[in-house]
Design a protein around this motif. Structure first.
Motif, PDB file in Angstrom:
ATOM      1  N   ARG A  42       0.822  -1.199   0.000  1.00 38.59           N
ATOM      2  CA  ARG A  42       0.000   0.000   0.000  1.00 38.59           C
ATOM      3  C   ARG A  42       0.865   1.260   0.000  1.00 38.59           C
ATOM      4  O   ARG A  42       0.671   2.166  -0.793  1.00 38.59           O
ATOM      5  CB  ARG A  42      -0.945   0.015   1.213  1.00 38.59           C
ATOM      6  CG  ARG A  42      -2.034   1.090   1.125  1.00 38.59           C
ATOM      7  CD  ARG A  42      -2.645   1.399   2.497  1.00 38.59           C
ATOM      8  NE  ARG A  42      -1.782   2.290   3.256  1.00 38.59           N
ATOM      9  CZ  ARG A  42      -1.910   3.616   3.283  1.00 38.59           C
ATOM     10  NH1 ARG A  42      -2.877   4.207   2.623  1.00 38.59           N
ATOM     11  NH2 ARG A  42      -1.070   4.360   3.986  1.00 38.59           N
ATOM     12  N   TYR A  60      -2.390  11.823  -6.296  1.00 41.16           N
ATOM     13  CA  TYR A  60      -2.314  11.660  -4.835  1.00 41.16           C
ATOM     14  C   TYR A  60      -3.373  12.535  -4.173  1.00 41.16           C
ATOM     15  O   TYR A  60      -4.185  12.069  -3.374  1.00 41.16           O
ATOM     16  CB  TYR A  60      -0.911  12.027  -4.307  1.00 41.16           C
ATOM     17  CG  TYR A  60      -0.850  11.973  -2.796  1.00 41.16           C
ATOM     18  CD1 TYR A  60      -0.487  10.811  -2.133  1.00 41.16           C
ATOM     19  CD2 TYR A  60      -1.220  13.084  -2.025  1.00 41.16           C
ATOM     20  CE1 TYR A  60      -0.469  10.745  -0.749  1.00 41.16           C
ATOM     21  CE2 TYR A  60      -1.206  13.035  -0.630  1.00 41.16           C
ATOM     22  CZ  TYR A  60      -0.831  11.858  -0.005  1.00 41.16           C
ATOM     23  OH  TYR A  60      -0.832  11.802   1.366  1.00 41.16           O
ATOM     24  N   HIS A  98       2.467  12.157   9.602  1.00 43.44           N
ATOM     25  CA  HIS A  98       3.539  11.406  10.251  1.00 43.44           C
ATOM     26  C   HIS A  98       3.460  11.458  11.782  1.00 43.44           C
ATOM     27  O   HIS A  98       4.215  10.765  12.456  1.00 43.44           O
ATOM     28  CB  HIS A  98       4.909  11.917   9.780  1.00 43.44           C
ATOM     29  CG  HIS A  98       5.268  11.437   8.399  1.00 43.44           C
ATOM     30  ND1 HIS A  98       4.736  11.989   7.262  1.00 43.44           N
ATOM     31  CD2 HIS A  98       6.083  10.437   7.976  1.00 43.44           C
ATOM     32  CE1 HIS A  98       5.221  11.360   6.210  1.00 43.44           C
ATOM     33  NE2 HIS A  98       6.035  10.423   6.602  1.00 43.44           N
ATOM     34  N   TRP A 104      16.024   7.153   6.514  1.00 40.12           N
ATOM     35  CA  TRP A 104      15.145   7.481   5.385  1.00 40.12           C
ATOM     36  C   TRP A 104      15.975   8.072   4.232  1.00 40.12           C
ATOM     37  O   TRP A 104      15.858   7.663   3.083  1.00 40.12           O
ATOM     38  CB  TRP A 104      14.075   8.478   5.835  1.00 40.12           C
ATOM     39  CG  TRP A 104      12.904   8.604   4.910  1.00 40.12           C
ATOM     40  CD1 TRP A 104      11.693   7.977   5.046  1.00 40.12           C
ATOM     41  CD2 TRP A 104      12.811   9.396   3.720  1.00 40.12           C
ATOM     42  NE1 TRP A 104      10.865   8.328   4.012  1.00 40.12           N
ATOM     43  CE2 TRP A 104      11.525   9.198   3.181  1.00 40.12           C
ATOM     44  CE3 TRP A 104      13.685  10.238   3.043  1.00 40.12           C
ATOM     45  CZ2 TRP A 104      11.082   9.820   2.005  1.00 40.12           C
ATOM     46  CZ3 TRP A 104      13.262  10.852   1.856  1.00 40.12           C
ATOM     47  CH2 TRP A 104      11.973  10.646   1.362  1.00 40.12           C
TER      48      TRP A 104
END
Ligand code: HEM
Length: 144
Positions: free
Chosen positions: A63, A82, A95, A108
Motif C-alpha cells: 500500500r 495523490y 507522520h 530514510w
C-alpha cells in the motif's frame, strides 16, 4: 516575410523551446518515478542500516509503495492523483502517529540517496532533489 512564413517561424520557435520543465518529465515520467519509489522500499527491506525504519512501517509495504509513488509523482510536478485520492498531503500531520527521530530521518535519507543514485542518471538533478528531500525529511522529525 508572408504571414504564413511568420506563423511557421513562431511555431518552430515554440517547438524548439518546448523543453521538459518539471523534474517529473526530466526523470522520465511515471515509469521512472515508480522505479524510484520501489527501489526506495527495496533498500529499506534489504539493508540492515534501515532496520529501524522498516520496523516502523505497517506491513505489507504494497500500500505505501503505491501511495508514496503517487505522492512523489505529484511532488515532482507530475499528475496530482495523490491529492485527488487522499486530499491535501499535510505530510507532517500524517507522520504524527509515528515517532520520527533524527536517526530515522538518517535512515530514510540513506535509502532515498541510494535509490536516487540507482535510478536518476542526471547527477546534478539527483543532487538537487536529494537536497529538497532532506529539508522535507528534516521537517518530518517530531521526536528528539
Ligand atoms: C524523516 C523520516 C520519515 C519517516 C521515519 C517516515 C515514516 C513513514 C511511515 C511509518 C509512514 C506510514 C506508512 C503506512 O501508512 O503504511 C509514512 C507515510 C508516508 N510518508 Fe513518510 N517518513 C519519513 C519521511 C518522509 C518524507 C521526507 C516524505 C516525502 C518526500 C514522506 C512521504 C510519505 C507519504 C506520502 C506517506 C503516506 C501518507 C498517506 O498515508 O497518505 N515521508 N512515512
Amino acid at each position: 516575410m508572408s504571414i504564413l512564413g511568420y506563423f511557421n517561424k513562431m511555431k518552430e520557435k515554440k517547438r524548439r523551446y518546448k523543453t521538459p520543465t518539471t523534474p517529473y518529465e526530466l526523470i522520465g515520467g511515471d515509469a521512472k518515478v515508480t522505479q524510484l519509489a520501489n527501489k526506495f522500499y527495496d533498500i529499506m527491506e534489504q539493508d540492515p542500516f534501515a532496520a529501524e525504519l522498516l520496523a516502523l512501517h505497517p506491513k505489507p509495504l504494497d500500500r505505501i509503495r503505491h501511495v508514496f509513488t503517487l505522492y512523489l509523482i505529484m511532488w515532482l510536478g507530475g499528475p496530482n492523483n495523490y491529492e485527488l485520492q487522499f486530499g491535501h498531503p499535510r505530510l507532517r500531520a500524517r507522520h504524527l502517529p509515528f515517532s520520527v527521530t533524527p536517526e530515522l530521518k538518517r535512515q530514510w535519507m540513506y535509502c532515498m540517496r541510494k535509490a536516487m543514485m540507482d535510478t536518476v542518471t542526471d547527477i546534478s538533478l539527483a543532487e538537487k532533489l536529494l537536497h529538497s528531500l532532506d529539508q522535507l525529511a528534516e521537517h518530518m522529525i517530531n521526536t528528539d
